[in-house]
Motif scaffolding. Structure first.
Motif, PDB file in Angstrom:
ATOM      1  N   ASN A  68       0.780  -1.245   0.000  1.00 25.68           N
ATOM      2  CA  ASN A  68       0.000   0.000   0.000  1.00 25.68           C
ATOM      3  C   ASN A  68       0.808   1.290   0.000  1.00 25.68           C
ATOM      4  OD1 ASN A  68      -2.600  -1.235   0.061  1.00 25.68           O
ATOM      5  ND2 ASN A  68      -2.233  -1.731   2.221  1.00 25.68           N
ATOM      6  N   GLY A  69       2.059   1.260  -0.376  1.00 32.45           N
ATOM      7  CA  GLY A  69       2.847   2.477  -0.447  1.00 32.45           C
ATOM      8  C   GLY A  69       3.430   2.942   0.875  1.00 32.45           C
ATOM      9  N   TYR A  70       3.015   2.342   1.988  1.00 27.77           N
ATOM     10  CA  TYR A  70       3.528   2.802   3.281  1.00 27.77           C
ATOM     11  C   TYR A  70       4.104   1.689   4.152  1.00 27.77           C
ATOM     12  CZ  TYR A  70      -0.974   1.165   5.064  1.00 27.77           C
ATOM     13  OH  TYR A  70      -2.067   0.398   5.372  1.00 27.77           O
ATOM     14  N   THR A  71       3.771   0.446   3.891  1.00 31.04           N
ATOM     15  CA  THR A  71       4.313  -0.650   4.686  1.00 31.04           C
ATOM     16  C   THR A  71       5.700  -1.002   4.161  1.00 31.04           C
ATOM     17  OG1 THR A  71       2.093  -1.517   5.021  1.00 31.04           O
ATOM     18  CG2 THR A  71       3.915  -3.003   5.491  1.00 31.04           C
ATOM     19  N   ALA A  72       6.666  -1.046   5.059  1.00 26.41           N
ATOM     20  CA  ALA A  72       8.054  -1.285   4.658  1.00 26.41           C
ATOM     21  C   ALA A  72       8.287  -2.753   4.326  1.00 26.41           C
ATOM     22  CB  ALA A  72       8.993  -0.852   5.776  1.00 26.41           C
ATOM     23  N   PHE A  73       9.249  -2.971   3.450  1.00 33.73           N
ATOM     24  CA  PHE A  73       9.684  -4.310   3.093  1.00 33.73           C
ATOM     25  C   PHE A  73      11.198  -4.297   2.975  1.00 33.73           C
ATOM     26  CE2 PHE A  73       8.274  -1.956  -0.652  1.00 33.73           C
ATOM     27  CZ  PHE A  73       9.409  -1.952  -1.445  1.00 33.73           C
ATOM     28  N   GLN A  74      11.792  -5.466   3.049  1.00 38.53           N
ATOM     29  CA  GLN A  74      13.237  -5.575   2.897  1.00 38.53           C
ATOM     30  C   GLN A  74      13.575  -5.660   1.415  1.00 38.53           C
ATOM     31  OE1 GLN A  74      14.345  -9.049   5.166  1.00 38.53           O
ATOM     32  NE2 GLN A  74      14.856  -7.793   6.930  1.00 38.53           N
ATOM     33  N   TRP A  75      14.691  -5.061   1.063  1.00 37.14           N
ATOM     34  CA  TRP A  75      15.175  -5.125  -0.310  1.00 37.14           C
ATOM     35  C   TRP A  75      16.679  -4.918  -0.297  1.00 37.14           C
ATOM     36  CZ3 TRP A  75      16.456  -0.733  -3.744  1.00 37.14           C
ATOM     37  CH2 TRP A  75      16.698  -1.141  -5.065  1.00 37.14           C
ATOM     38  N   LEU A  84      15.370  -1.372   4.689  1.00 34.82           N
ATOM     39  CA  LEU A  84      13.921  -1.259   4.650  1.00 34.82           C
ATOM     40  C   LEU A  84      13.547  -0.175   3.650  1.00 34.82           C
ATOM     41  CD1 LEU A  84      12.893  -1.396   8.419  1.00 34.82           C
ATOM     42  CD2 LEU A  84      12.551  -3.155   6.685  1.00 34.82           C
ATOM     43  N   TYR A  85      12.577  -0.481   2.804  1.00 39.75           N
ATOM     44  CA  TYR A  85      12.126   0.454   1.775  1.00 39.75           C
ATOM     45  C   TYR A  85      10.612   0.417   1.692  1.00 39.75           C
ATOM     46  CZ  TYR A  85      16.970   0.588   0.256  1.00 39.75           C
ATOM     47  OH  TYR A  85      18.321   0.763   0.212  1.00 39.75           O
ATOM     48  N   CYS A  86      10.057   1.447   1.081  1.00 39.44           N
ATOM     49  CA  CYS A  86       8.638   1.471   0.750  1.00 39.44           C
ATOM     50  C   CYS A  86       8.512   2.124  -0.627  1.00 39.44           C
ATOM     51  CB  CYS A  86       7.816   2.205   1.811  1.00 39.44           C
ATOM     52  SG  CYS A  86       8.236   3.934   2.025  1.00 39.44           S
ATOM     53  N   GLY A  90       3.486   5.123  -5.369  1.00 36.72           N
ATOM     54  CA  GLY A  90       2.798   4.186  -6.245  1.00 36.72           C
ATOM     55  C   GLY A  90       3.702   3.680  -7.352  1.00 36.72           C
ATOM     56  N   PHE A  91       3.082   3.120  -8.374  1.00 33.10           N
ATOM     57  CA  PHE A  91       3.833   2.569  -9.490  1.00 33.10           C
ATOM     58  C   PHE A  91       3.037   2.773 -10.771  1.00 33.10           C
ATOM     59  CE2 PHE A  91       1.317  -0.743  -7.525  1.00 33.10           C
ATOM     60  CZ  PHE A  91       0.675  -1.356  -8.578  1.00 33.10           C
TER      61      PHE A  91
END
Length: 118
Positions: A68-75, A84-86, A90-91
């Motif tokens: 949803n554009g605000y929950t962080a994920f690892q990359w 951690l990135y978000c 959008g895309f």
């Protein structure tokens, strides 16, 4: 909830932008004092592009929608740094036409930005 890892491979040559937030004050004698602004004063932005057919692009869309554009994920960024990135802006998905097999080909663009919390 566990933090998910984004493991899809973007097109080559992404260009990261590193921004350092600083505060400064100018004194009357010409001296300027500078300091970092907060404990997380550096941020990164990585504009990424993915190209492929529906089978390749759909899981990426599902991943980004799930966050949803605000929950962080690892990359792991191209510098091989895990962080951690978000994807706050959008895309975009562009239909590029069909390949030699007759499959529709898509281009997905998104910018990953440093996140400091899950």
């Amino acid at each position: 909830m566990a933090i998910e890892t984004f493991s899809f491979c973007p097109r080559v040559n992404p260009e990261g932008a590193f921004t350092q937030r600083t505060r400064s004050i100018q004194f009357g004698d010409g001296y300027t004092q500078r300091a970092g602004d907060g404990i997380n004063s550096e941020s990164q932005g990585w504009p990424l592009t993915f190209v492929g057919d529906h089978v390749h692009i759909q899981p990426i869309i599902a991943f980004l929608r799930r966050h949803n554009g605000y929950t962080a994920f690892q990359w792991v960024n191209p510098l091989t740094e895990l962080g951690l990135y978000c994807c706050p802006d959008g895309f975009n998905v562009t239909a590029l036409g069909k390949n030699s097999r007759g499959d529709q080909v898509f281009q997905l663009t998104a910018t990953f930005v440093t996140a400091y919390h899950p």
